[in-house]
Design a protein around this motif. Structure first.
Motif, short mmCIF file in Angstrom:
data_model
loop_
_atom_site.label_atom_id
_atom_site.label_comp_id
_atom_site.label_asym_id
_atom_site.label_seq_id
_atom_site.Cartn_x
_atom_site.Cartn_y
_atom_site.Cartn_z
N CYS A 99 8.67 -16.66 10.28
CA CYS A 99 9.92 -16.92 11.00
C CYS A 99 10.97 -17.37 10.00
N PHE A 100 12.09 -16.60 9.92
CA PHE A 100 13.16 -16.87 8.99
C PHE A 100 14.40 -17.33 9.77
N THR A 101 14.96 -18.46 9.37
CA THR A 101 16.15 -18.99 10.04
C THR A 101 17.27 -19.14 9.03
N ILE A 102 18.38 -18.47 9.29
CA ILE A 102 19.56 -18.54 8.41
C ILE A 102 20.66 -19.28 9.14
N VAL B 252 14.57 -11.61 17.49
CA VAL B 252 15.80 -11.93 16.77
C VAL B 252 16.70 -12.72 17.71
N SER B 253 17.26 -13.81 17.21
CA SER B 253 18.20 -14.58 18.02
C SER B 253 19.45 -14.88 17.20
N ARG C 255 18.05 -15.96 13.52
CA ARG C 255 16.61 -16.24 13.44
C ARG C 255 15.84 -14.93 13.63
N VAL C 256 14.93 -14.65 12.71
CA VAL C 256 14.11 -13.42 12.77
C VAL C 256 12.65 -13.82 12.64
#
Length: 214
Positions: free
Chosen positions: A209-212, A147-148, A160-161
């Motif tokens: 990879c999910f980026t919000i 997680v970032s 980001r997960v």
């Protein structure tokens, strides 16, 4: 007389600030109690699907409690340190998931965001991390999630997960478009994205990879 009025105004503002912090502290404590009750109830249930539902709900309640905890500790009463909030939340989620589950966090320090955005991103992070633990675990039952949290532009942040699983199936985007995978978790994510006008990008890298960006 003006000096006296200004001094009284400052005193009232300080009282308001203290009251707001006390409310956040009490809300946090109340939500933690609710989360604990849900966990206790979960342990009394034998049905696996029902147990998971209680665990998911407990995690969602806990994520909001974490935001109020951050508000209580922050210098300002209307902004939250997003990195610290997500770090505490991820530690809680890894603990709930059990042995073998871990979160590697990279967070930009001092990244302050409004309360409303912090709640939405915390709930989104909760859904994505718990989903990664459930669906991307290795054969031994454990799993690691990266997680970032960082700034992505003026007034924007990026969450980001990413997991270390097999990744999303090739037809994931088509299934999403057809309305599949529309469980409560995904509905909650969509609602939170709409609430803060955020964008979601998904890719395999090689795990999901999910980026919000919000």
């Amino acid at each position: 007389e003006l000096t006296s009025l200004l001094a009284e105004k400052e005193r009232l503002l300080e009282q308001k600030d203290l009251l707001t912090r006390e409310i956040d502290h009490r809300v946090k404590n109340s939500l933690q109690i609710v989360s604990a009750f849900l966990q206790m109830q979960r342990r009394q249930i034998t049905d696996a699907e029902a147990r998971q539902a209680f665990a998911d709900t407990s995690a969602r309640v806990m994520s909001v409690a974490r935001v109020h905890d951050s508000l209580y500790q922050a210098e300002r009463v209307d902004e939250v340190d997003l990195g610290q909030t997500i770090e505490n939340l991820c530690n809680d989620l890894a603990g709930l998931a059990g042995e073998g589950h871990a979160v590697d966090l990279s967070a930009e320090p001092g990244l302050m965001v409004p309360y409303r955005k912090a709640v939405a991103l915390s709930l989104i992070a909760t859904e994505l991390v718990t989903n990664a633990f459930k669906y991307a675990a290795n054969p031994s039952g454990g799993g690691r999630v990266e997680v970032s949290v960082s700034a992505s532009g003026p007034g924007e942040v990026q969450l980001r997960v990413c997991d270390d699983g097999a990744g999303l199936p090739d037809d994931w985007a088509d299934a999403k478009a057809r309305g599949k995978g529309s469980g409560l978790g995904m509905k909650l994510i969509r609602a939170m994205l709409d609430q803060i006008n955020a964008r979601l990008d998904v890719a395999n890298n090689p795990g999901a990879c999910f980026t919000i960006t919000a």
